[in-house]
Design a protein around this motif. Structure first.
Motif, short mmCIF file in Angstrom:
data_model
loop_
_atom_site.label_atom_id
_atom_site.label_comp_id
_atom_site.label_asym_id
_atom_site.label_seq_id
_atom_site.Cartn_x
_atom_site.Cartn_y
_atom_site.Cartn_z
N SER A 52 47.16 16.87 30.83
CA SER A 52 46.31 17.66 31.73
C SER A 52 46.89 17.71 33.13
CB SER A 52 44.91 17.06 31.78
OG SER A 52 44.94 15.79 32.42
N SER A 53 46.49 18.72 33.89
CA SER A 53 46.97 18.85 35.27
C SER A 53 46.49 17.68 36.12
CB SER A 53 46.51 20.17 35.88
OG SER A 53 45.09 20.22 35.94
N GLY A 54 45.29 17.18 35.82
CA GLY A 54 44.78 16.03 36.56
C GLY A 54 45.65 14.80 36.37
N HIS A 55 46.11 14.59 35.13
CA HIS A 55 46.98 13.45 34.85
C HIS A 55 48.34 13.65 35.50
CE1 HIS A 55 48.08 9.86 32.62
NE2 HIS A 55 49.22 10.44 32.30
N TRP A 64 52.22 12.39 39.86
CA TRP A 64 52.90 12.92 41.04
C TRP A 64 52.66 12.00 42.24
CZ3 TRP A 64 55.69 17.62 41.70
CH2 TRP A 64 55.96 17.96 43.02
N SER A 65 51.42 11.59 42.44
CA SER A 65 51.08 10.75 43.59
C SER A 65 51.80 9.40 43.51
CB SER A 65 49.57 10.54 43.68
OG SER A 65 49.09 9.82 42.56
N ILE A 66 51.94 8.86 42.30
CA ILE A 66 52.65 7.58 42.15
C ILE A 66 54.14 7.76 42.40
CG2 ILE A 66 53.35 5.85 40.44
CD1 ILE A 66 50.56 5.87 39.35
N MET A 94 57.62 16.93 35.28
CA MET A 94 56.25 17.40 35.20
C MET A 94 56.11 18.55 34.20
SD MET A 94 54.23 15.61 37.06
CE MET A 94 54.59 14.20 38.12
N SER A 95 57.12 19.41 34.13
CA SER A 95 57.08 20.54 33.20
C SER A 95 57.17 20.06 31.76
CB SER A 95 58.23 21.50 33.50
OG SER A 95 58.12 22.02 34.80
N ALA A 96 57.86 18.92 31.55
CA ALA A 96 58.07 18.42 30.19
C ALA A 96 56.88 17.61 29.67
CB ALA A 96 59.32 17.55 30.14
N TRP A 112 54.64 1.76 34.77
CA TRP A 112 54.59 2.69 33.64
C TRP A 112 55.10 4.07 34.03
CZ3 TRP A 112 51.51 7.07 32.40
CH2 TRP A 112 51.59 7.46 31.07
N VAL A 113 54.64 4.61 35.15
CA VAL A 113 55.06 5.93 35.60
C VAL A 113 56.53 5.93 35.99
CG1 VAL A 113 54.72 7.76 37.31
CG2 VAL A 113 52.74 6.59 36.33
#
Length: 281
Positions: free
Chosen positions: A57-60, A65-67, A51-53, A26-27
């Motif tokens: 939430s920042s958590g999501h 990002w980690s994926i 990420m800017s687009a 998905w990511v």
């Protein structure tokens, strides 16, 4: 070999669970789609733009990002060094005290919805407690109009389950699907005939809030799940029952979602206390 083919091969070699595979797909697909639609190369600079687009939430964002960090390693692409990552990676934000959506507020949102898919998504959310990503993942085959049920697929924090829908929602979904001429397997499509995304759903929710004149801070799409939990708890469902019905893995998660006013607790205590019950008689 394409990016997705390389990712699929890596996931098979690592023996990832189907649930983990879905998250990676998905990511990765969402990021690659972003690059294609914007004409950007698949590189780390595009990750920052991506990420800017994202309207979430920042958590999501940190989860995505980690994926993507792992995907870039699998794809053999250059990634940020530790110092760069610390300065660029989305920062964790302070948790907002998310208030429970009242029935009156839900009806304002529902009546303000000017898109059929959004009305259906709102009803599914408030009737089943499904998360926005689960709603976006729904397929036509998950809906059984004869039994009046809807299969809710599993995601990272939620188990799968079958929910019984109201007669009204069953009729709405049946009518909606009968008018669809496409062959897309997804249960709901947006106004452009495309599968829903969590970002699209969040954007529409915030737009409806403004249209409905609801300005309470902390209300977002996830407030539907909080409302579903709290309303059912106030109606008499026990925490164990809610855990099973909501697809949670632990009782602790139920207590996080339930929101009770002091008056709720006082009234329930008064109704259960043997001396107070006799006094009321």
């Amino acid at each position: 070999m394409s990016y997705m083919d390389r990712l699929e091969r890596w996931m098979e070699l690592r023996g990832l669970t189907e649930e983990s595979k879905k998250m990676f797909r998905w990511v990765a697909q969402d990021f690659l789609r972003f690059c294609k639609e914007t004409g950007k190369p698949v590189d780390k600079k595009s990750v920052v733009d991506y990420m800017s687009a994202i309207n979430t939430s920042s958590g999501h964002k940190r989860w995505r990002w980690s994926i993507l960090r792992k995907c870039f390693k699998v794809w053999g692409l250059d990634w940020f060094n530790e110092d760069e990552e610390k300065s660029i990676m989305p920062k964790p934000s302070e948790r907002v005290n998310r208030q429970v959506l009242s029935f009156e507020e839900f009806m304002k949102l529902y009546n303000a919805a000017d898109k059929e898919w959004m009305k259906l998504a709102l009803r599914i959310g408030i009737e089943t407690g499904a998360r926005r990503r689960q709603i976006a993942m729904l397929l036509r085959e998950y809906f059984d109009p004869r039994e009046g049920t809807l299969y809710i697929p599993p995601i990272k924090r939620s188990l799968d389950r079958i929910e019984i829908l109201s007669d009204e929602l069953v009729e709405m979904l049946t009518s909606y699907l009968s008018r669809r001429k496409d062959k897309d397997p997804h249960l709901l499509l947006d106004e452009d005939g495309k599968p829903l995304t969590p970002e699209k759903m969040s954007y529409e929710f915030q737009r409806l809030k403004k249209m409905a004149g609801i300005n309470r801070k902390g209300l977002n799409w996830h407030s539907l799940r909080r409302a579903w939990t709290t309303w059912n708890y106030r109606a008499g469902m026990k925490e164990l029952e809610l855990m099973k019905a909501g697809g949670w893995k632990t009782m602790q998660m139920v207590s996080i979602y339930v929101s009770l006013e002091p008056t709720d607790v006082i009234r329930k205590e008064a109704s259960l206390h043997p001396l107070k019950r006799r006094r009321e008689k």
